[in-house]
Write a protein that holds these residues in place. Structure first.
Motif, PDB file in Angstrom:
ATOM      1  N   ALA A  92      78.383  35.147  26.550  1.00 40.53           N
ATOM      2  CA  ALA A  92      77.565  36.139  25.847  1.00 40.53           C
ATOM      3  C   ALA A  92      76.536  36.738  26.804  1.00 40.53           C
ATOM      4  N   GLY A  93      76.208  37.998  26.578  1.00 42.85           N
ATOM      5  CA  GLY A  93      75.144  38.640  27.339  1.00 42.85           C
ATOM      6  C   GLY A  93      75.455  38.870  28.798  1.00 42.85           C
ATOM      7  N   ALA A 105      84.237  40.863  19.892  1.00 45.47           N
ATOM      8  CA  ALA A 105      83.143  40.445  19.021  1.00 45.47           C
ATOM      9  C   ALA A 105      82.258  39.492  19.826  1.00 45.47           C
ATOM     10  N   LEU A 106      81.040  39.607  19.750  1.00 45.89           N
ATOM     11  CA  LEU A 106      80.224  40.145  18.698  1.00 45.89           C
ATOM     12  C   LEU A 106      78.970  40.767  19.296  1.00 45.89           C
ATOM     13  N   GLY A 107      78.645  41.970  18.888  1.00 46.13           N
ATOM     14  CA  GLY A 107      77.396  42.597  19.287  1.00 46.13           C
ATOM     15  C   GLY A 107      76.374  42.445  18.171  1.00 46.13           C
ATOM     16  N   ASP A 108      75.458  41.503  18.327  1.00 43.57           N
ATOM     17  CA  ASP A 108      74.422  41.339  17.296  1.00 43.57           C
ATOM     18  C   ASP A 108      73.042  41.134  17.898  1.00 43.57           C
ATOM     19  N   CYS A 109      72.892  41.490  19.173  1.00 45.66           N
ATOM     20  CA  CYS A 109      71.582  41.534  19.823  1.00 45.66           C
ATOM     21  C   CYS A 109      71.708  42.535  20.967  1.00 45.66           C
ATOM     22  N   GLY A 110      70.648  42.781  21.683  1.00 41.56           N
ATOM     23  CA  GLY A 110      70.668  43.823  22.716  1.00 41.56           C
ATOM     24  C   GLY A 110      71.640  43.577  23.849  1.00 41.56           C
ATOM     25  N   SER A 111      71.549  42.413  24.504  1.00 43.86           N
ATOM     26  CA  SER A 111      72.414  42.175  25.665  1.00 43.86           C
ATOM     27  C   SER A 111      73.865  41.971  25.251  1.00 43.86           C
ATOM     28  N   CYS A 112      74.089  41.310  24.145  1.00 43.95           N
ATOM     29  CA  CYS A 112      75.469  41.069  23.698  1.00 43.95           C
ATOM     30  C   CYS A 112      76.139  42.368  23.283  1.00 43.95           C
ATOM     31  N   THR A 113      75.405  43.205  22.572  1.00 47.12           N
ATOM     32  CA  THR A 113      75.946  44.498  22.182  1.00 47.12           C
ATOM     33  C   THR A 113      76.258  45.324  23.423  1.00 47.12           C
ATOM     34  N   THR A 114      75.347  45.314  24.391  1.00 43.54           N
ATOM     35  CA  THR A 114      75.560  46.059  25.633  1.00 43.54           C
ATOM     36  C   THR A 114      76.877  45.659  26.271  1.00 43.54           C
ATOM     37  N   TRP A 115      77.107  44.354  26.430  1.00 42.65           N
ATOM     38  CA  TRP A 115      78.306  43.917  27.143  1.00 42.65           C
ATOM     39  C   TRP A 115      79.564  44.019  26.304  1.00 42.65           C
ATOM     40  N   VAL A 116      79.479  43.936  24.986  1.00 39.86           N
ATOM     41  CA  VAL A 116      80.663  44.190  24.157  1.00 39.86           C
ATOM     42  C   VAL A 116      81.113  45.635  24.386  1.00 39.86           C
ATOM     43  N   ILE A 117      80.174  46.562  24.357  1.00 39.37           N
ATOM     44  CA  ILE A 117      80.507  47.979  24.519  1.00 39.37           C
ATOM     45  C   ILE A 117      80.980  48.275  25.940  1.00 39.37           C
ATOM     46  N   SER A 122      76.957  44.136  14.707  1.00 39.92           N
ATOM     47  CA  SER A 122      76.211  44.057  13.457  1.00 39.92           C
ATOM     48  C   SER A 122      75.610  45.425  13.136  1.00 39.92           C
ATOM     49  N   ASP A 123      75.405  45.674  11.855  1.00 40.23           N
ATOM     50  CA  ASP A 123      74.885  46.980  11.440  1.00 40.23           C
ATOM     51  C   ASP A 123      73.509  47.272  12.032  1.00 40.23           C
ATOM     52  N   LYS A 124      72.754  46.257  12.399  1.00 35.99           N
ATOM     53  CA  LYS A 124      71.432  46.473  13.004  1.00 35.99           C
ATOM     54  C   LYS A 124      71.539  46.966  14.443  1.00 35.99           C
ATOM     55  N   PHE A 125      72.675  46.730  15.096  1.00 36.28           N
ATOM     56  CA  PHE A 125      72.845  47.123  16.494  1.00 36.28           C
ATOM     57  C   PHE A 125      73.932  48.172  16.692  1.00 36.28           C
ATOM     58  N   SER A 126      74.535  48.648  15.613  1.00 36.41           N
ATOM     59  CA  SER A 126      75.625  49.611  15.746  1.00 36.41           C
ATOM     60  C   SER A 126      75.146  50.972  16.254  1.00 36.41           C
ATOM     61  N   SER A 127      73.958  51.379  15.876  1.00 34.50           N
ATOM     62  CA  SER A 127      73.425  52.650  16.372  1.00 34.50           C
ATOM     63  C   SER A 127      73.226  52.584  17.885  1.00 34.50           C
ATOM     64  N   PHE A 128      72.637  51.478  18.358  1.00 33.25           N
ATOM     65  CA  PHE A 128      72.482  51.273  19.796  1.00 33.25           C
ATOM     66  C   PHE A 128      73.853  51.272  20.467  1.00 33.25           C
ATOM     67  N   ALA A 129      74.828  50.586  19.867  1.00 30.20           N
ATOM     68  CA  ALA A 129      76.179  50.509  20.431  1.00 30.20           C
ATOM     69  C   ALA A 129      76.784  51.900  20.574  1.00 30.20           C
ATOM     70  N   ARG A 130      76.652  52.729  19.550  1.00 32.21           N
ATOM     71  CA  ARG A 130      77.204  54.087  19.599  1.00 32.21           C
ATOM     72  C   ARG A 130      76.486  54.942  20.647  1.00 32.21           C
ATOM     73  N   ASN A 131      75.177  54.816  20.725  1.00 32.50           N
ATOM     74  CA  ASN A 131      74.425  55.569  21.737  1.00 32.50           C
ATOM     75  C   ASN A 131      74.819  55.144  23.147  1.00 32.50           C
ATOM     76  N   LEU A 132      74.998  53.856  23.353  1.00 32.79           N
ATOM     77  CA  LEU A 132      75.403  53.348  24.656  1.00 32.79           C
ATOM     78  C   LEU A 132      76.795  53.859  25.014  1.00 32.79           C
TER      79      LEU A 132
END
Length: 172
Positions: free
Chosen positions: A67-68, A88-100, A118-128
């Motif tokens: 992770a991360g 899976a799984l992007g549910d924090c900043g670094s994990c979402t970054t590396w999933v994407i 996670s829905d809390k990090f999906s906007s960040f994921a899409r922007n990234l």
């Protein structure tokens, strides 16, 4: 009290890309094998096992990474053994970054991907993804939080995303 004010220029890590555009790979009409790419976040294994249980008659290739952090060349190669890779799984900043970023790396290798964040990090994921030229990267939102939840609770949240996943995979 004396205060020094210093102006600094800060680069936006999600700035608009200039001329970068990643054409995503199409999901094949005949899927024989799916790579499940687990970043070892709490709950990622439950999500991917639940998904695997709903993908009847498909060969499942399990791949794991820390992770991360970015996937190694070996881990990416393992994930390319499937016709499609689900990350899976992007549910924090670094994990979402590396999933994407790992999903983008797989897309560049010719493997269509679906990332679960996670829905809390999906906007960040899409922007990234957009900042890296992959505006249309396939991202499925799962209800936050997942960390600290019992396996049954994560499984219930996963059941809710199965219809969307199947629609993407099988165009149904």
């Amino acid at each position: 009290m004396k205060v020094n004010i210093v102006e600094r220029e800060v680069m936006d890590p999600l700035a608009e890309p200039e001329g970068m555009k990643l054409i995503l790979n199409n999901i094949p009409s005949q899927i024989r094998a799916i790579s499940l790419f687990d970043n070892t976040k709490p709950g990622a294994d439950v999500i991917l096992e639940t998904i695997a249980s709903k993908l009847n008659n498909l060969k499942i290739i399990n791949s794991e990474k820390p992770a991360g952090a970015p996937a190694s060349k070996y881990q990416l190669k393992k994930a390319t053994e499937g016709d499609v890779s689900i990350l899976a799984l992007g549910d924090c900043g670094s994990c979402t970054t590396w999933v994407i970023l790992d999903a983008i790396r797989l897309e560049k290798k010719g493997i269509p991907t679906i990332s679960i964040c996670s829905d809390k990090f999906s906007s960040f994921a899409r922007n990234l993804a957009q900042a890296h030229g992959a505006k249309d990267l396939r991202i499925i939102e799962i209800s936050h939080p997942l960390s600290g939840k019992k396996a049954e609770e994560v499984e219930e949240k996963t059941f809710k995303i199965i219809p969307e996943l199947k629609k993407i995979l099988f165009n149904s």
